[in-house]
Design a protein around this motif. Structure first.
Motif, PDB file in Angstrom:
ATOM      1  N   GLU A 150     -32.537 -26.347 -69.192  1.00 18.83           N
ATOM      2  CA  GLU A 150     -31.785 -27.608 -69.171  1.00 18.83           C
ATOM      3  C   GLU A 150     -32.686 -28.826 -68.985  1.00 18.83           C
ATOM      4  N   THR A 151     -33.922 -28.599 -68.574  1.00 17.36           N
ATOM      5  CA  THR A 151     -34.777 -29.710 -68.172  1.00 17.36           C
ATOM      6  C   THR A 151     -35.438 -30.383 -69.372  1.00 17.36           C
ATOM      7  N   GLY A 152     -36.127 -31.496 -69.093  1.00 13.06           N
ATOM      8  CA  GLY A 152     -36.773 -32.266 -70.144  1.00 13.06           C
ATOM      9  C   GLY A 152     -38.181 -31.852 -70.461  1.00 13.06           C
ATOM     10  N   SER A 153     -38.661 -30.750 -69.872  1.00  4.43           N
ATOM     11  CA  SER A 153     -40.027 -30.274 -70.130  1.00  4.43           C
ATOM     12  C   SER A 153     -40.008 -28.778 -70.394  1.00  4.43           C
ATOM     13  N   ALA A 154     -40.949 -28.320 -71.197  1.00  2.41           N
ATOM     14  CA  ALA A 154     -41.066 -26.877 -71.450  1.00  2.41           C
ATOM     15  C   ALA A 154     -41.293 -26.148 -70.127  1.00  2.41           C
ATOM     16  N   ALA A 155     -40.742 -24.945 -70.019  1.00  4.64           N
ATOM     17  CA  ALA A 155     -40.874 -24.181 -68.776  1.00  4.64           C
ATOM     18  C   ALA A 155     -40.813 -22.698 -69.088  1.00  4.64           C
ATOM     19  N   THR A 156     -41.457 -21.911 -68.249  1.00 10.38           N
ATOM     20  CA  THR A 156     -41.367 -20.462 -68.347  1.00 10.38           C
ATOM     21  C   THR A 156     -40.164 -19.992 -67.541  1.00 10.38           C
ATOM     22  N   ILE A 157     -39.308 -19.201 -68.174  1.00 14.49           N
ATOM     23  CA  ILE A 157     -38.123 -18.648 -67.520  1.00 14.49           C
ATOM     24  C   ILE A 157     -38.258 -17.135 -67.529  1.00 14.49           C
ATOM     25  N   SER A 158     -38.002 -16.521 -66.375  1.00 16.54           N
ATOM     26  CA  SER A 158     -38.246 -15.083 -66.231  1.00 16.54           C
ATOM     27  C   SER A 158     -37.074 -14.388 -65.556  1.00 16.54           C
ATOM     28  N   THR A 159     -36.904 -13.127 -65.919  1.00 17.03           N
ATOM     29  CA  THR A 159     -35.987 -12.243 -65.231  1.00 17.03           C
ATOM     30  C   THR A 159     -36.540 -10.830 -65.389  1.00 17.03           C
ATOM     31  N   THR A 160     -35.751  -9.833 -65.061  1.00 18.05           N
ATOM     32  CA  THR A 160     -36.186  -8.449 -65.203  1.00 18.05           C
ATOM     33  C   THR A 160     -35.081  -7.620 -65.838  1.00 18.05           C
ATOM     34  N   ALA A 161     -35.488  -6.467 -66.350  1.00 19.56           N
ATOM     35  CA  ALA A 161     -34.503  -5.546 -66.909  1.00 19.56           C
ATOM     36  C   ALA A 161     -33.491  -5.133 -65.846  1.00 19.56           C
ATOM     37  N   ALA A 162     -33.981  -4.905 -64.629  1.00 20.62           N
ATOM     38  CA  ALA A 162     -33.066  -4.504 -63.554  1.00 20.62           C
ATOM     39  C   ALA A 162     -32.053  -5.594 -63.253  1.00 20.62           C
ATOM     40  N   ALA A 163     -32.497  -6.849 -63.263  1.00 22.56           N
ATOM     41  CA  ALA A 163     -31.592  -7.954 -62.931  1.00 22.56           C
ATOM     42  C   ALA A 163     -30.475  -8.107 -63.944  1.00 22.56           C
ATOM     43  N   ILE A 164     -30.710  -7.720 -65.200  1.00 25.99           N
ATOM     44  CA  ILE A 164     -29.671  -7.843 -66.231  1.00 25.99           C
ATOM     45  C   ILE A 164     -28.871  -6.553 -66.387  1.00 25.99           C
ATOM     46  N   GLY A 165     -29.153  -5.564 -65.527  1.00 24.29           N
ATOM     47  CA  GLY A 165     -28.369  -4.333 -65.542  1.00 24.29           C
ATOM     48  C   GLY A 165     -28.969  -3.195 -66.326  1.00 24.29           C
ATOM     49  N   LYS A 166     -30.255  -3.300 -66.702  1.00 23.70           N
ATOM     50  CA  LYS A 166     -30.915  -2.242 -67.463  1.00 23.70           C
ATOM     51  C   LYS A 166     -31.773  -1.366 -66.541  1.00 23.70           C
ATOM     52  N   THR A 167     -31.678  -0.072 -66.708  1.00 27.47           N
ATOM     53  CA  THR A 167     -32.472   0.863 -65.916  1.00 27.47           C
ATOM     54  C   THR A 167     -32.845   2.070 -66.764  1.00 27.47           C
ATOM     55  N   GLY A 168     -33.801   2.862 -66.254  1.00 27.75           N
ATOM     56  CA  GLY A 168     -34.028   4.194 -66.777  1.00 27.75           C
ATOM     57  C   GLY A 168     -34.928   4.321 -67.979  1.00 27.75           C
ATOM     58  N   ALA A 169     -35.699   3.279 -68.336  1.00 28.82           N
ATOM     59  CA  ALA A 169     -36.614   3.397 -69.470  1.00 28.82           C
ATOM     60  C   ALA A 169     -38.012   2.975 -69.041  1.00 28.82           C
ATOM     61  N   SER A 170     -39.017   3.610 -69.649  1.00 28.13           N
ATOM     62  CA  SER A 170     -40.397   3.190 -69.381  1.00 28.13           C
ATOM     63  C   SER A 170     -40.728   1.914 -70.128  1.00 28.13           C
ATOM     64  N   ALA A 171     -39.969   1.643 -71.187  1.00 33.07           N
ATOM     65  CA  ALA A 171     -40.157   0.395 -71.934  1.00 33.07           C
ATOM     66  C   ALA A 171     -38.841   0.010 -72.590  1.00 33.07           C
ATOM     67  N   TYR A 172     -38.648  -1.301 -72.736  1.00 34.05           N
ATOM     68  CA  TYR A 172     -37.446  -1.844 -73.365  1.00 34.05           C
ATOM     69  C   TYR A 172     -37.860  -2.685 -74.571  1.00 34.05           C
ATOM     70  N   THR A 173     -37.014  -2.672 -75.587  1.00 33.44           N
ATOM     71  CA  THR A 173     -37.282  -3.466 -76.782  1.00 33.44           C
ATOM     72  C   THR A 173     -36.546  -4.787 -76.698  1.00 33.44           C
ATOM     73  N   LEU A 174     -37.265  -5.882 -76.962  1.00 31.88           N
ATOM     74  CA  LEU A 174     -36.683  -7.216 -76.988  1.00 31.88           C
ATOM     75  C   LEU A 174     -36.650  -7.701 -78.432  1.00 31.88           C
ATOM     76  N   THR A 175     -35.472  -8.015 -78.928  1.00 24.36           N
ATOM     77  CA  THR A 175     -35.338  -8.613 -80.257  1.00 24.36           C
ATOM     78  C   THR A 175     -34.947 -10.068 -80.092  1.00 24.36           C
ATOM     79  N   ASP A 176     -35.791 -10.963 -80.595  1.00 25.64           N
ATOM     80  CA  ASP A 176     -35.512 -12.393 -80.532  1.00 25.64           C
ATOM     81  C   ASP A 176     -34.459 -12.717 -81.593  1.00 25.64           C
ATOM     82  N   LEU A 177     -33.289 -13.190 -81.162  1.00 21.56           N
ATOM     83  CA  LEU A 177     -32.178 -13.356 -82.092  1.00 21.56           C
ATOM     84  C   LEU A 177     -32.288 -14.615 -82.946  1.00 21.56           C
ATOM     85  N   TRP A 178     -33.264 -15.461 -82.690  1.00 18.44           N
ATOM     86  CA  TRP A 178     -33.489 -16.612 -83.560  1.00 18.44           C
ATOM     87  C   TRP A 178     -34.676 -16.406 -84.492  1.00 18.44           C
TER      88      TRP A 178
END
Length: 536
Positions: free
Chosen positions: A344-372
């Protein structure tokens, strides 16, 4: 803990909400804030509706030629193929008086073939026609309203071949929205024609608490405008209402302003991403026949549309929101999770979360597909991106298992419970506690742009508050009428703690207990599991 709390905690098989209703404690509060009833049984909007509405771009300058040219453009430019189905007429389509039989009359200069002729053309393209009316004595532009004429008008719309009714809230004579909108619901049902019913009462009367059996969607906010500030305000007004949405009944943060020159291309992508993440109706409100390639590329991004139209029907929720940097997560039917990182801010920023925080568990690796961009990458758990000012990065996260969808609550991670107002109380000074998550109205917290955490709605709205402006460890955390004080502002930190703006102390589950009913207080931050929280 009160006698009521001890009693409810010992009853097997009886939910606290049901018991509270049985004991008839604060009956009014329970009626207003109860979980939503079953969806309207008309079989429509099992995923959020998609289409066009003329108001944002044209106002009262609606006409048959505009609606027909828009429908043809949608048919030819890829919008219909992408899922846009409704072509909706807004206010100003009728004459200023009913006919001698009490029926609404299309303006013959604007609609020479009438609404039925316009509908026939739209239907010939495989699209559907929507129309506007008002649940008062006059529309917002001053044309005849439907209050007292519900049966006549519903029958008229059905005879014309209308497929969608947007029902506004002007000139309502003080009659409750629930009464007026239910009357039109019943009149539409009696016609026998499937007509999607969109409630437009601007979020008043806590419509989300009673809208599900009345309409297919309901506006949750006032009118949006073509500006980033308006879009962000609307987003925040809608983001905390996820427990009330689902197949056939959707929270509606108003029409899209994409293409109306009030926002940048970056901001347009943000609006489309946020609306899709919130499972909102996608109603384009721009000049479709003259839309630029850039506008159409946003409106027809099928990867993002797939998130909005996902059959699981869950609205995404805020996982974290810190200083204008937001993370939202939306579980999807195939086990993936859609994640939006919004700056929401007026400057570029790094935003972070984790697989666990979004409800994902149980994998050694997760695939991220950028939808844009369409690009893919992998992660062992961290999800992070540099996000441009006013922009989003939107990922589809696959791999592993997906836990329960966020409930709209504030989760005490150490206890596996939710921040809870005991006994559904609204009394100022009631100390908050932890309790098994149940999505009850006493566990649904909304984070405001100013950093408050609010529970309930309308006259019952309360803020999370540090008792008596105190800043010492052990200070009671309670509910209190919202007053803008520093002791009612809270910061969600990247390490999972929640700190009081006034005290700098952490929100803490007393004694690191995990039992239902354990009180919540302020304490010196120490990194303990009883000071770890997530929002959403």
């Amino acid at each position: 803990m009160s006698v009521f709390s001890r009693f409810t905690g010992r009853l097997a098989g009886v939910g606290r909400l049901a018991l509270a209703a049985t004991l008839a404690a604060p009956v009014v509060a329970l009626t207003v804030g109860a979980p939503p009833a079953a969806a309207l049984e008309n079989g429509l909007a099992l995923t959020p509706q998609m289409g066009f509405n003329d108001w944002n771009a044209y106002g009262c300058a609606v006409s048959e030629s505009l609606i027909k040219s828009t429908a043809l453009a949608m048919h030819d430019n890829g919008m219909q193929a992408a899922g846009y189905a409704y072509v909706n007429i807004d206010d100003c389509w009728m004459t200023s008086a009913r006919d001698s039989a009490g029926r609404l009359v299309p303006d013959p200069a604007k609609f020479p073939d009438g609404i039925s002729g316009t509908a026939a053309y739209v239907h010939s393209l495989g699209l559907k026609l929507g129309i506007y009316e008002d649940g008062g004595t006059a529309t917002c532009a001053g044309y005849p309203g439907s209050l007292g004429h519900e049966t006549t008008d519903a029958n008229t719309f059905a005879a014309w071949g209308v497929d969608y009714l947007k029902y506004d809230n002007c000139n309502n004579q003080g009659v409750s929205a629930r009464t007026r909108y239910t009357a039109m619901r019943d009149a539409l049902a009696a016609t026998g024609r499937p007509i999607l019913f969109s409630l437009c009462n601007w979020g008043e009367e806590s419509v989300w608490t009673w809208g599900a059996p009345v309409g297919n969607s309901w506006r949750t906010t006032g009118d949006i405008s073509a500006s980033f500030a308006s879009m962000v305000s609307t987003f925040h007004g809608n983001a905390g209402l996820a427990p009330y949405a689902g197949p056939g009944h959707w929270n509606d943060p108003d029409m899209l302003e994409i293409g109306n020159n009030g926002m940048s291309p970056t901001e347009n992508r943000s609006e489309f991403s946020l609306w899709a993440e919130m499972a909102a109706p996608l109603l384009a409100g721009t000049d479709i026949a003259g839309a630029s390639a850039e506008t159409l590329n946003v409106l027809t991004n099928r990867n993002v549309i797939a998130v909005d139209q996902d059959s699981l029907g869950r609205q995404g929720t805020l996982v974290s929101s810190v200083n204008g940097l937001d993370v939202l997560a939306k579980p999807l039917a195939n086990g993936d999770v859609s994640v939006v990182l919004f700056n929401e801010t007026g400057s570029a920023a790094t935003i972070s979360t984790t697989a666990a925080a979004i409800g994902k568990t149980g994998a050694s690796a997760y695939t991220l597909t950028d939808l844009w961009s369409g690009g893919t990458s992998s992660t062992t758990g961290d999800i992070s991106a540099s996000v441009e000012a006013h922009g989003v990065v939107m990922y589809r996260v696959s791999g592993g298992a997906t836990g329960a969808a966020p409930s709209g609550g504030v989760h005490a991670l150490g206890a596996g419970s939710c921040l809870d107002v005991p006994n559904f109380a609204t009394t100022q000074g009631t100390q908050v506690e932890i309790w098994t998550c149940n999505s009850g109205p006493n566990q649904i917290w909304t984070r405001t742009p100013s950093g408050q955490l609010t529970v309930y709605s309308g006259d019952s709205t309360r803020c999370l508050d540090a008792y008596d402006n105190r800043t010492a460890p052990g200070t009671k955390v309670e509910i209190w009428p919202c007053n803008g004080g520093e002791n009612q502002r809270w910061t969600f930190n990247a390490d999972g703690t929640v700190t009081g703006a006034q005290s700098g102390l952490c929100l803490d589950v007393t004694g690191a207990e995990t039992a239902n009913g354990t009180a919540v207080e302020l304490w010196t931050c120490n990194g303990g599991g009883n000071q770890q929280w997530s929002l959403g």
